[in-house]
Design an enzyme around this catalytic site. Sequence first.
Site, mmCIF file in Angstrom:
data_model
loop_
_atom_site.group_PDB
_atom_site.id
_atom_site.type_symbol
_atom_site.label_atom_id
_atom_site.label_comp_id
_atom_site.label_asym_id
_atom_site.label_seq_id
_atom_site.Cartn_x
_atom_site.Cartn_y
_atom_site.Cartn_z
ATOM 1 N N ARG A 1 2.553 -9.761 -0.543
ATOM 2 C CA ARG A 1 2.706 -8.724 -1.575
ATOM 3 C C ARG A 1 3.626 -7.586 -1.152
ATOM 4 O O ARG A 1 4.087 -6.808 -1.995
ATOM 5 C CB ARG A 1 1.325 -8.163 -1.952
ATOM 6 C CG ARG A 1 0.596 -7.547 -0.796
ATOM 7 C CD ARG A 1 -0.873 -7.324 -1.102
ATOM 8 N NE ARG A 1 -1.139 -6.026 -1.685
ATOM 9 C CZ ARG A 1 -2.351 -5.554 -1.923
ATOM 10 N NH1 ARG A 1 -3.433 -6.302 -1.661
ATOM 11 N NH2 ARG A 1 -2.540 -4.375 -2.445
ATOM 12 N N ASN B 1 -3.925 -8.101 -7.045
ATOM 13 C CA ASN B 1 -2.855 -7.989 -6.035
ATOM 14 C C ASN B 1 -3.013 -9.089 -4.985
ATOM 15 O O ASN B 1 -2.082 -9.834 -4.680
ATOM 16 C CB ASN B 1 -2.913 -6.633 -5.317
ATOM 17 C CG ASN B 1 -2.868 -5.471 -6.281
ATOM 18 O OD1 ASN B 1 -2.360 -5.617 -7.386
ATOM 19 N ND2 ASN B 1 -3.402 -4.336 -5.880
ATOM 20 N N ASP B 2 -4.224 -9.168 -4.440
ATOM 21 C CA ASP B 2 -4.424 -10.187 -3.413
ATOM 22 C C ASP B 2 -4.578 -11.574 -4.018
ATOM 23 O O ASP B 2 -4.127 -12.561 -3.431
ATOM 24 C CB ASP B 2 -5.647 -9.840 -2.549
ATOM 25 C CG ASP B 2 -5.287 -8.814 -1.502
ATOM 26 O OD1 ASP B 2 -4.282 -9.025 -0.803
ATOM 27 O OD2 ASP B 2 -5.971 -7.782 -1.403
ATOM 28 N N ARG C 1 -15.897 0.679 -2.331
ATOM 29 C CA ARG C 1 -15.584 -0.599 -1.681
ATOM 30 C C ARG C 1 -15.687 -0.411 -0.182
ATOM 31 O O ARG C 1 -15.144 0.551 0.366
ATOM 32 C CB ARG C 1 -14.169 -1.037 -2.056
ATOM 33 C CG ARG C 1 -13.777 -2.328 -1.357
ATOM 34 C CD ARG C 1 -12.452 -2.836 -1.809
ATOM 35 N NE ARG C 1 -11.349 -2.123 -1.176
ATOM 36 C CZ ARG C 1 -10.074 -2.409 -1.401
ATOM 37 N NH1 ARG C 1 -9.743 -3.358 -2.249
ATOM 38 N NH2 ARG C 1 -9.115 -1.744 -0.796
ATOM 39 N N HIS D 1 0.809 -1.215 0.000
ATOM 40 C CA HIS D 1 0.000 0.000 0.000
ATOM 41 C C HIS D 1 0.842 1.263 0.000
ATOM 42 O O HIS D 1 0.393 2.307 -0.466
ATOM 43 C CB HIS D 1 -1.062 -0.060 1.093
ATOM 44 C CG HIS D 1 -2.149 -1.017 0.680
ATOM 45 N ND1 HIS D 1 -2.134 -2.336 1.057
ATOM 46 C CD2 HIS D 1 -3.192 -0.873 -0.174
ATOM 47 C CE1 HIS D 1 -3.160 -2.949 0.476
ATOM 48 N NE2 HIS D 1 -3.812 -2.091 -0.266
ATOM 49 N N CYS E 1 -9.206 -4.697 -10.994
ATOM 50 C CA CYS E 1 -8.772 -3.445 -10.369
ATOM 51 C C CYS E 1 -7.431 -3.587 -9.652
ATOM 52 O O CYS E 1 -7.013 -2.677 -8.939
ATOM 53 C CB CYS E 1 -9.848 -2.911 -9.424
ATOM 54 S SG CYS E 1 -10.230 -4.029 -8.073
ATOM 55 N N ARG F 1 -11.023 3.021 -2.405
ATOM 56 C CA ARG F 1 -10.555 2.281 -1.224
ATOM 57 C C ARG F 1 -10.894 3.092 0.034
ATOM 58 O O ARG F 1 -10.091 3.891 0.499
ATOM 59 C CB ARG F 1 -9.040 2.079 -1.293
ATOM 60 C CG ARG F 1 -8.552 1.152 -2.409
ATOM 61 C CD ARG F 1 -7.038 1.008 -2.336
ATOM 62 N NE ARG F 1 -6.543 -0.122 -3.078
ATOM 63 C CZ ARG F 1 -5.954 -0.037 -4.284
ATOM 64 N NH1 ARG F 1 -5.801 1.128 -4.870
ATOM 65 N NH2 ARG F 1 -5.509 -1.121 -4.885
ATOM 66 N N GLU G 1 -10.668 -11.963 -5.082
ATOM 67 C CA GLU G 1 -9.250 -11.790 -4.787
ATOM 68 C C GLU G 1 -8.709 -12.890 -3.874
ATOM 69 O O GLU G 1 -7.564 -12.859 -3.462
ATOM 70 C CB GLU G 1 -8.988 -10.405 -4.188
ATOM 71 C CG GLU G 1 -9.861 -10.040 -2.999
ATOM 72 C CD GLU G 1 -9.603 -8.621 -2.498
ATOM 73 O OE1 GLU G 1 -8.628 -7.991 -2.916
ATOM 74 O OE2 GLU G 1 -10.384 -8.161 -1.646
HETATM 75 C C1 PEP Z 1 -6.297 -6.101 -5.083
HETATM 76 O O1 PEP Z 1 -6.147 -6.849 -4.122
HETATM 77 O O2 PEP Z 1 -5.907 -6.384 -6.236
HETATM 78 C C2 PEP Z 1 -6.949 -4.795 -4.915
HETATM 79 C C3 PEP Z 1 -7.217 -4.039 -5.951
HETATM 80 O O3 PEP Z 1 -7.224 -4.373 -3.663
HETATM 81 P P1 PEP Z 1 -6.122 -3.808 -2.639
HETATM 82 O O4 PEP Z 1 -4.881 -3.512 -3.429
HETATM 83 O O5 PEP Z 1 -6.709 -2.590 -2.038
HETATM 84 O O6 PEP Z 1 -5.967 -4.928 -1.679
HETATM 85 MG MG MG Z 2 -7.230 -6.544 -2.317
#
Ligand code: PEP
Ligand code: MG
Length: 587
Positions: A463, A452-453, A333, A190, A500, A297, A429
Amino acid sequence: MIILRGIAVSDSIGMGKAFLFSSKPPELRRVRIPEKNIQTEQERLEAILTSTGKELAELQAGIYKSLGPEFADFLEMQIQTLSDPALLETCKRNISEAYSAEYAFSKAVAEIAKPLLDAKDGLFKERLADIEDVTNRVLRNLLSLPSVSIIDAPSDSVVLAHNIPPSEVVLLDSRRVRGLATEIGGRTSHVAIIAKALEIPAVLGVEHLLEKINGEEQVVVDAQRGQVILAPTERRISTYRQEIRDYAARRKSFVDSAKQAAITLDERKIDISANIEFTSEIDAVQRYGAQGVGLFRTEYLFLTKRRFPTEEEQYAIYSEAAKKLKPHPIIIRTLDLGGDKILPGYEEANPFLGWRAVRFLFDHEDIFLDQLRAILRASAHGNVKIMFPMISDLSEIKRVKLLLKRAREQLTHKSQKFDSEMEMGIMVEVPSAALMADRMAKYVDFFSIGTNDLTQYTLAADRGNERISRLFNHYHPAVLQLIRRVIGAGHKAHIWVGVCGEMAAESLGVALLIGLGVDELSMTPCAIPVARKIIRNVKVEELRRIANRAVEYSTPVEVIRYLRRELSRKYHDLAVLFLGSKDICYP
Ligand code: PEP
Ligand code: MG
């Protein structure tokens, strides 16, 4: 001059004076003072409490002006703590027992914090972070040590840190900070996401960074080459100055010419929307020509405030954003706290596998319902959709739907307006959700794949951990198979499917995902011009063939090699994008 290497998370370059950020509290010992000094020690402490209170009020006014009220109001609680007469009284009493001002103050604060530490309800614990912050600030002032918050970073500085917690990251001011480098953090951590959102050049995962720095030197953050250069030579500085100027000119021309419709050569329309963390980013969303917000977010709202905002506060923010974006959609979200976005007081042994997102909210229904009502009420003012993160089981979808129903009934009871047709979707995810997508699709209006997740959980690779960043790769065929499966399941159930995660902000990712059949791509705003350029110059049919082949490879390296070769051969004019860097914020 020293050159260090790390993971580039945005491809621009920044230069400035080192600003060391450390959240470590100053060391403190129990010091006794001679009795004759008691009165002067009491006066010293009182003066520091007053001047620190003034410093905080000035800081608050500055943040209010530069970043907005949502960032500034968390300081209120710290200002109030300092002006509490009971605190001064307890400190003075401690000093009269011949303790130094520093020790007397921390002892007094420990007394205030005790009931919070003992509190069973985690909600009280969020105050602890503020108490810790204000304590550190006072102690540093008493000991004449430099300040420790990122909000203190001066103009033209480069922030250097071991790690930056999200509650500090949100205070980065892109008008003052020229670059960012940390020892911890990966491409989709993040810290990386915020640095990109704020368009701050950043290199993360730089080993031994803090050991090499003396704190006074010039620093270059070269996020094109993944380098941090400490105390660069004059020659290098002038080369970099030129590169920064060239880059700005290139970027401007690219943005100016990239506002056309996102339609492929064979006339397929792809929705490009933006990921945002702060409503202040809506300007960038519009500047880069997104068709709305595909991921808001909302947890950053909670992190900037360091407390749970009320329904009214949230309603004001969501409805304002919905009005600004109307008729384009905004997908809000629900709170995704947990993982690396932890509120103080909620620490766990395995936060990414723990009490995250809806799992946390199911145990805090009052907070959940506040947010659901606020989102529903905002839906009366624009094109609002709601999305739930971290869904891993069908029962969770059923449960959020029941809560949504309850929130609607509560609003109807109070005659408050909302859009009764508001679309509801989930983030896919977690691998279990991807595998069960065919069953889940019947209960929702859309899927948004969080690569990402999904990558982190599929490959069991944190990550944000730079040690295993080699393993974290969303082009892994296992991840691609899951993405293909989710898109297929969604389309079979006649719902739209978007992506996303950060993969949607990479040139290869855009081409591959379109080939796999996605309907929408949501990305950090600055990546939009390049994504649009790619979309306007490709054919879905060709990409479908390439994507189907890519999924059949056995390793991510093979997939990337194949995509680079095939896409640059097929689309000569885009070759520089496909062969170049991964991130497409900076062509
Ligand atoms: C993801 O996990 O790909 C996502 C878009 O959410 P975040 O990055 O906020 O976990
Ligand atoms: Mg995520």
